[in-house]
Design an enzyme around this catalytic site. Structure first.
Site: not given
Ligand SMILES: Cc1ncc(COP(=O)(O)O)c(C=O)c1O
Length: 404
Positions: A55, A89, A192, A219, A223, A250, A339
């Site tokens: 993400g 975030w 998630h 890159h 293509r 990449n 938790e």
């Protein structure tokens, strides 16, 4: 009994799919990724979905695509300001900083934890900084109504992009969260709504943008573009496989990730129903107590239920001395092996990294709601893999600490 925030989320069939792909020898981005992308686009109701390795990469490429498109004029330029929420975030914010934009923080709404559009309007009306973009997070499963975002962006002439990394499966006004802007990002990190272990992607109805995202994740090559022929016609001397038409990185996903994703997306509605069931149980357990579920009103009726897919459950300690009582409650929950974690990063302005890079020195305490949430709220798990015993234990444990 341990009640974790998340589980691996993998099923036997996912693991079998990974083995099938590994044995096939086709490991890097190919047919499995294409298949998953098609399924995601259909589910979200958009023209294109471009999968990436996270993400965070999805957020980075959204900004890159707006600043360095291969054919159209750039929509954002270095120095432009973009509105973002104060509870955020890091990798919603960092791509803006990394690509030379100015994140303009806005406090959040205490009932939804999303960027407060009234405060954003005040900021635009009173500050002399020209604002060019709106980049809200749809937080913790909550879908911000698209009509509100669209009219705000239109009124202020802003480009709208959405971070939906926490809110897959959440719908408002008949649209999937975030899909009304130019682009929206998603995460399939293991905690998630669906998992590809690591993974993410961008949804868009704009074919040029989708083509640029396909180049930029790999890159900058041509293509995988739908318009590859138009580029190769222009530059016939080069091998079309090695034709680079944009800037790039990449951030490609792997076939095993997409194979898992294709199976997981078929289960999504079931997963979300379980998450809503857990939120409903916790809500009942905490009724009339001093612990308040933020966003609980989405449990009120069938239509509102669609607007929250409950990534986690945000709980706020109300009443006197909430900060100290929260500390005691968290200690107690830890002893019980429930938790917990802060609400995203808490007030992001208070994080050391942001303190160093904000251009206009900002006092985190200015963001009063974000600070209040940091001090008084916390998250517990709503993962679809929790067992009935774990859900019961979570509810009774929360009930036991609610009177502190
Ligand atoms: C709002 C938001 N944006 C972006 C991300 C980044 O996603 P990823 O972990 O897949 O890089 C997250 C992670 O949970 C998130 O909560």
């Amino acid at each position: 009994m341990r009640v974790p925030l998340a589980s691996s989320g993998l099923r036997d069939q996912d693991i079998q799919a990974v083995l099938r792909v590994l044995n096939s020898g086709n490991l890097t981005m190919g047919a499995e990724v294409k298949n998953f992308e098609k399924k995601m686009a259909t589910y979200l109701g958009v023209e294109n979905f471009v999968m990436m390795n996270s993400g965070s990469s999805a957020n980075l490429l959204m900004i890159e695509a707006l600043m360095r498109p291969s054919k159209e004029k750039p929509i954002l330029h270095p120095g432009d300001s973009v509105l973002v929420p104060a509870i955020a975030w890091p990798t919603t914010i960092w791509p803006l900083v990394q690509l030379g934009l100015n994140p303009l923080f806005v406090d959040v709404n205490p009932e939804t934890l999303a960027l407060d559009l009234d405060k954003a309007q005040e900021l635009i009306d009173t500050s002399r900084i020209p604002v060019r973009g709106l980049f809200p997070i749809h937080p913790l499963g909550y879908a911000i109504p698209p009509s509100k975002l669209d009219s705000f962006a239109k009124r202020n002439d802003l480009v709208l992009i959405n971070d939906v990394c926490e809110s897959l499966g959440s719908w408002s006004e008949g649209k999937h969260a975030g899909t009304s802007g130019v682009m929206s990002s998603y995460s399939f990190y293991f905690s998630h709504h669906i998992t590809t272990m690591e993974g993410g992607g961008v949804a868009t109805n704009d074919t040029n943008v989708a083509d640029d995202l396909r180049s930029m994740r790999s890159h900058g090559w041509s293509r995988d573009r739908t318009d590859v022929a138009s580029w190769t016609d222009k530059i016939s001397s080069n091998d079309s496989k090695f034709l680079f038409v944009s800037t790039g990185y990449n951030v490609r996903p792997m076939e095993i990730q997409a194979a898992i994703g294709s199976l997981q997306i078929d289960q999504l509605e079931k997963f979300i129903e379980k998450r809503r069931y857990i939120a409903t149980k916790v809500q009942k357990a905490l009724q009339d107590s001093k612990l308040k579920i933020i966003g609980a009103s989405s449990l009120d009726d069938e239509e509102a239920r669609k607007s929250n897919s409950w990534m986690l459950i945000p709980i706020q300690v109300t009443g006197k001395d909430a900060l100290n009582r929260k500390r005691i409650i968290l200690r107690k929950l830890e002893e019980l092996e429930i938790e917990t974690r802060p609400v995203l990063t808490g007030n992001f302005l208070a994080q050391p990294a942001i303190q160093r890079i904000t251009r206009h020195s900002v006092d985190p305490e200015q963001f009063t709601v974000a600070s209040e949430i940091t001090n008084t709220a916390f998250l517990v798990g709503a993962h679809h893999d929790l067992s009935e015993e774990q859900i019961k234990f979570l509810c009774s444990s929360l009930q036991s600490v609610a009177s502190i």
